[in-house]
Design an enzyme around this catalytic site. Structure first.
Site, PDB file in Angstrom:
ATOM      1  CG  HIS A  91      42.493  72.473  94.886  1.00  0.00           C
ATOM      2  ND1 HIS A  91      42.998  71.783  94.514  1.00  0.00           N
ATOM      3  CD2 HIS A  91      42.252  73.686  94.365  1.00  0.00           C
ATOM      4  CE1 HIS A  91      43.672  72.576  92.864  1.00  0.00           C
ATOM      5  NE2 HIS A  91      42.797  73.554  93.101  1.00  0.00           N
ATOM      6  CG  HIS A  99      44.175  78.682  94.116  1.00  0.00           C
ATOM      7  ND1 HIS A  99      44.901  78.643  93.622  1.00  0.00           N
ATOM      8  CD2 HIS A  99      42.735  77.708  93.540  1.00  0.00           C
ATOM      9  CE1 HIS A  99      45.173  77.329  92.376  1.00  0.00           C
ATOM     10  NE2 HIS A  99      43.675  77.016  92.876  1.00  0.00           N
ATOM     11  CG  HIS A 104      46.340  73.342  89.459  1.00  0.00           C
ATOM     12  ND1 HIS A 104      46.892  73.500  90.626  1.00  0.00           N
ATOM     13  CD2 HIS A 104      45.138  74.022  89.904  1.00  0.00           C
ATOM     14  CE1 HIS A 104      46.083  74.481  91.906  1.00  0.00           C
ATOM     15  NE2 HIS A 104      45.330  74.464  90.667  1.00  0.00           N
ATOM     16  CD  GLU A 139      40.578  73.609  86.590  1.00  0.00           C
ATOM     17  OE1 GLU A 139      39.442  74.144  86.734  1.00  0.00           O
ATOM     18  OE2 GLU A 139      41.605  74.157  86.154  1.00  0.00           O
ATOM     19  CG  ASP A 199      39.224  75.871  92.389  1.00  0.00           C
ATOM     20  OD1 ASP A 199      40.881  75.824  92.486  1.00  0.00           O
ATOM     21  OD2 ASP A 199      39.002  75.323  90.897  1.00  0.00           O
ATOM     22  CG  ASP A 200      40.210  80.091  92.736  1.00  0.00           C
ATOM     23  OD1 ASP A 200      41.236  80.577  93.055  1.00  0.00           O
ATOM     24  OD2 ASP A 200      40.190  79.041  92.094  1.00  0.00           O
TER      25      ASP A 200
END
Length: 322
Positions: free
Chosen positions: A11, A13, A189, A192, A270-271
């Site tokens: 996961h 991006h 997603h 969250e 994630d990011d």
């Protein structure tokens, strides 16, 4: 701590992994003022809505096929340097269209970066095409159709990301049907920003093999049991969850509780630069903040390979490297 362990990430991006130093170089290349979204090598945002705006601003300095090849190769080489053997990158062909590059050129640039990184370090990677929820159902369906029709062998899954509070999961279900019928792996997603109901809706209406985040499922014991019974894999990103205030601190984060309840969990970033983290840090947190042993962390990595959207021969080769 965990530097000796092999790592896998399901996961992340792509634009969200853009290193600030590379973004600054790109901004200078295109004469873009970064003061509104970056200062002293740090991306600037205060809440989830501002994070999405900052994310888009950062993405704007990546404009050509070559830019995307460079971004992809740079991140994968960073991963390979910490012992990562497999990565799935969440990408948006729709973003390629929006910036005027075109979906095909965008995807070719990303794919070129994957090939270059593999040639240098041996890291395997695949692409998860995503539709962005806040742009509405039609755009998400378009993304699914693009993924379903593509002959790019690196595209192996479909996802929906973006503002979780916009629209109902039911509004987007058709996109997942299109992707599933094309043989793509399904993840979404959920759980969250929104609560357990978001995860329940995703399970009921999308039937995903995996859920991005999914951690708010902990609010519903029956749902946790259902996830465990189904074998649904959660792509858990603890550093992201704390940065976005999904949970106030690591002691209150449910990663261990979910795993102890029989839910299949994995670790991702994630990011990463947006959330002051990295896959290396996430693995270290698994040890230091959550108290997992090396064997337990390796088991989560094995789960990630077992749940990866890729061919069986590559899966077997990756499992043999653990």
């Amino acid at each position: 701590m965990t530097s000796h362990l092999k790592k896998v990430e399901l996961h992340c991006h792509l634009e969200g992994a853009a290193p600030p130093a590379l973004t600054l170089a790109q901004a200078r290349k295109y004469n873009v003022d970064t003061n509104a979204f970056m200062r002293d090598g740090v991306y600037l945002w205060k809440d989830f809505a501002e994070f999405l705006v900052c994310y888009d601003k950062v993405s704007e300095v990546y404009r050509t096929e070559e830019d995307y090849a460079l971004l992809t190769e740079t991140y994968l080489e960073e991963l390979a340097g910490i012992g990562t053997i497999y990565s799935e990158l969440i990408v948006s062909p729709d973003h390629g269209d929006r910036i005027g590059l075109g979906a095909d050129a965008y995807m070719e640039g990303v794919s070129a970066g994957i090939r270059a990184a593999k040639e240098k370090s041996g890291i395997e990677a695949r692409l998860i095409v995503t539709g962005e929820r806040h742009f509405g159902p039609e755009r998400v369906v378009k993304a699914a159709e693009y993924a379903a029709k593509s002959d790019n062998p690196l595209i192996s899954g479909f996802n929906m990301a973006g503002e979780e509070r916009m629209g109902r999961v039911a509004d987007y279900a058709r996109a997942f049907d299109i992707a599933r019928e094309a043989g793509l792996g399904i993840t979404i997603h959920a759980g969250e920003v929104c609560g357990a109901f978001s995860v329940a809706d995703a399970v009921e209406l999308v039937r995903p093999a995996r859920i991005g985040h999914g951690v708010r499922a902990i609010e519903d014991a029956d749902l946790v049991k259902r996830l465990a019974d189904l074998g649904t894999v959660l792509e858990v990103c603890p550093g992201s969850n704390i940065a976005l205030n999904v949970f106030p601190d690591f002691p209150s984060h449910p990663l261990r509780k979910l795993r102890d309840a029989g839910v299949r969990v994995t670790i991702s970033s994630d990011d990463p630069p947006f959330f002051h983290t990295s896959l290396k840090r996430e693995y270290e947190l698994a040890s230091t903040a959550f108290g997992f042993s090396d064997d337990e962390i390796n088991a989560m990595t094995r789960t990630a390979i077992e749940a990866a959207f890729l061919d069986e021969a590559t899966r077997a080769a990756l499992l043999a490297r653990l």
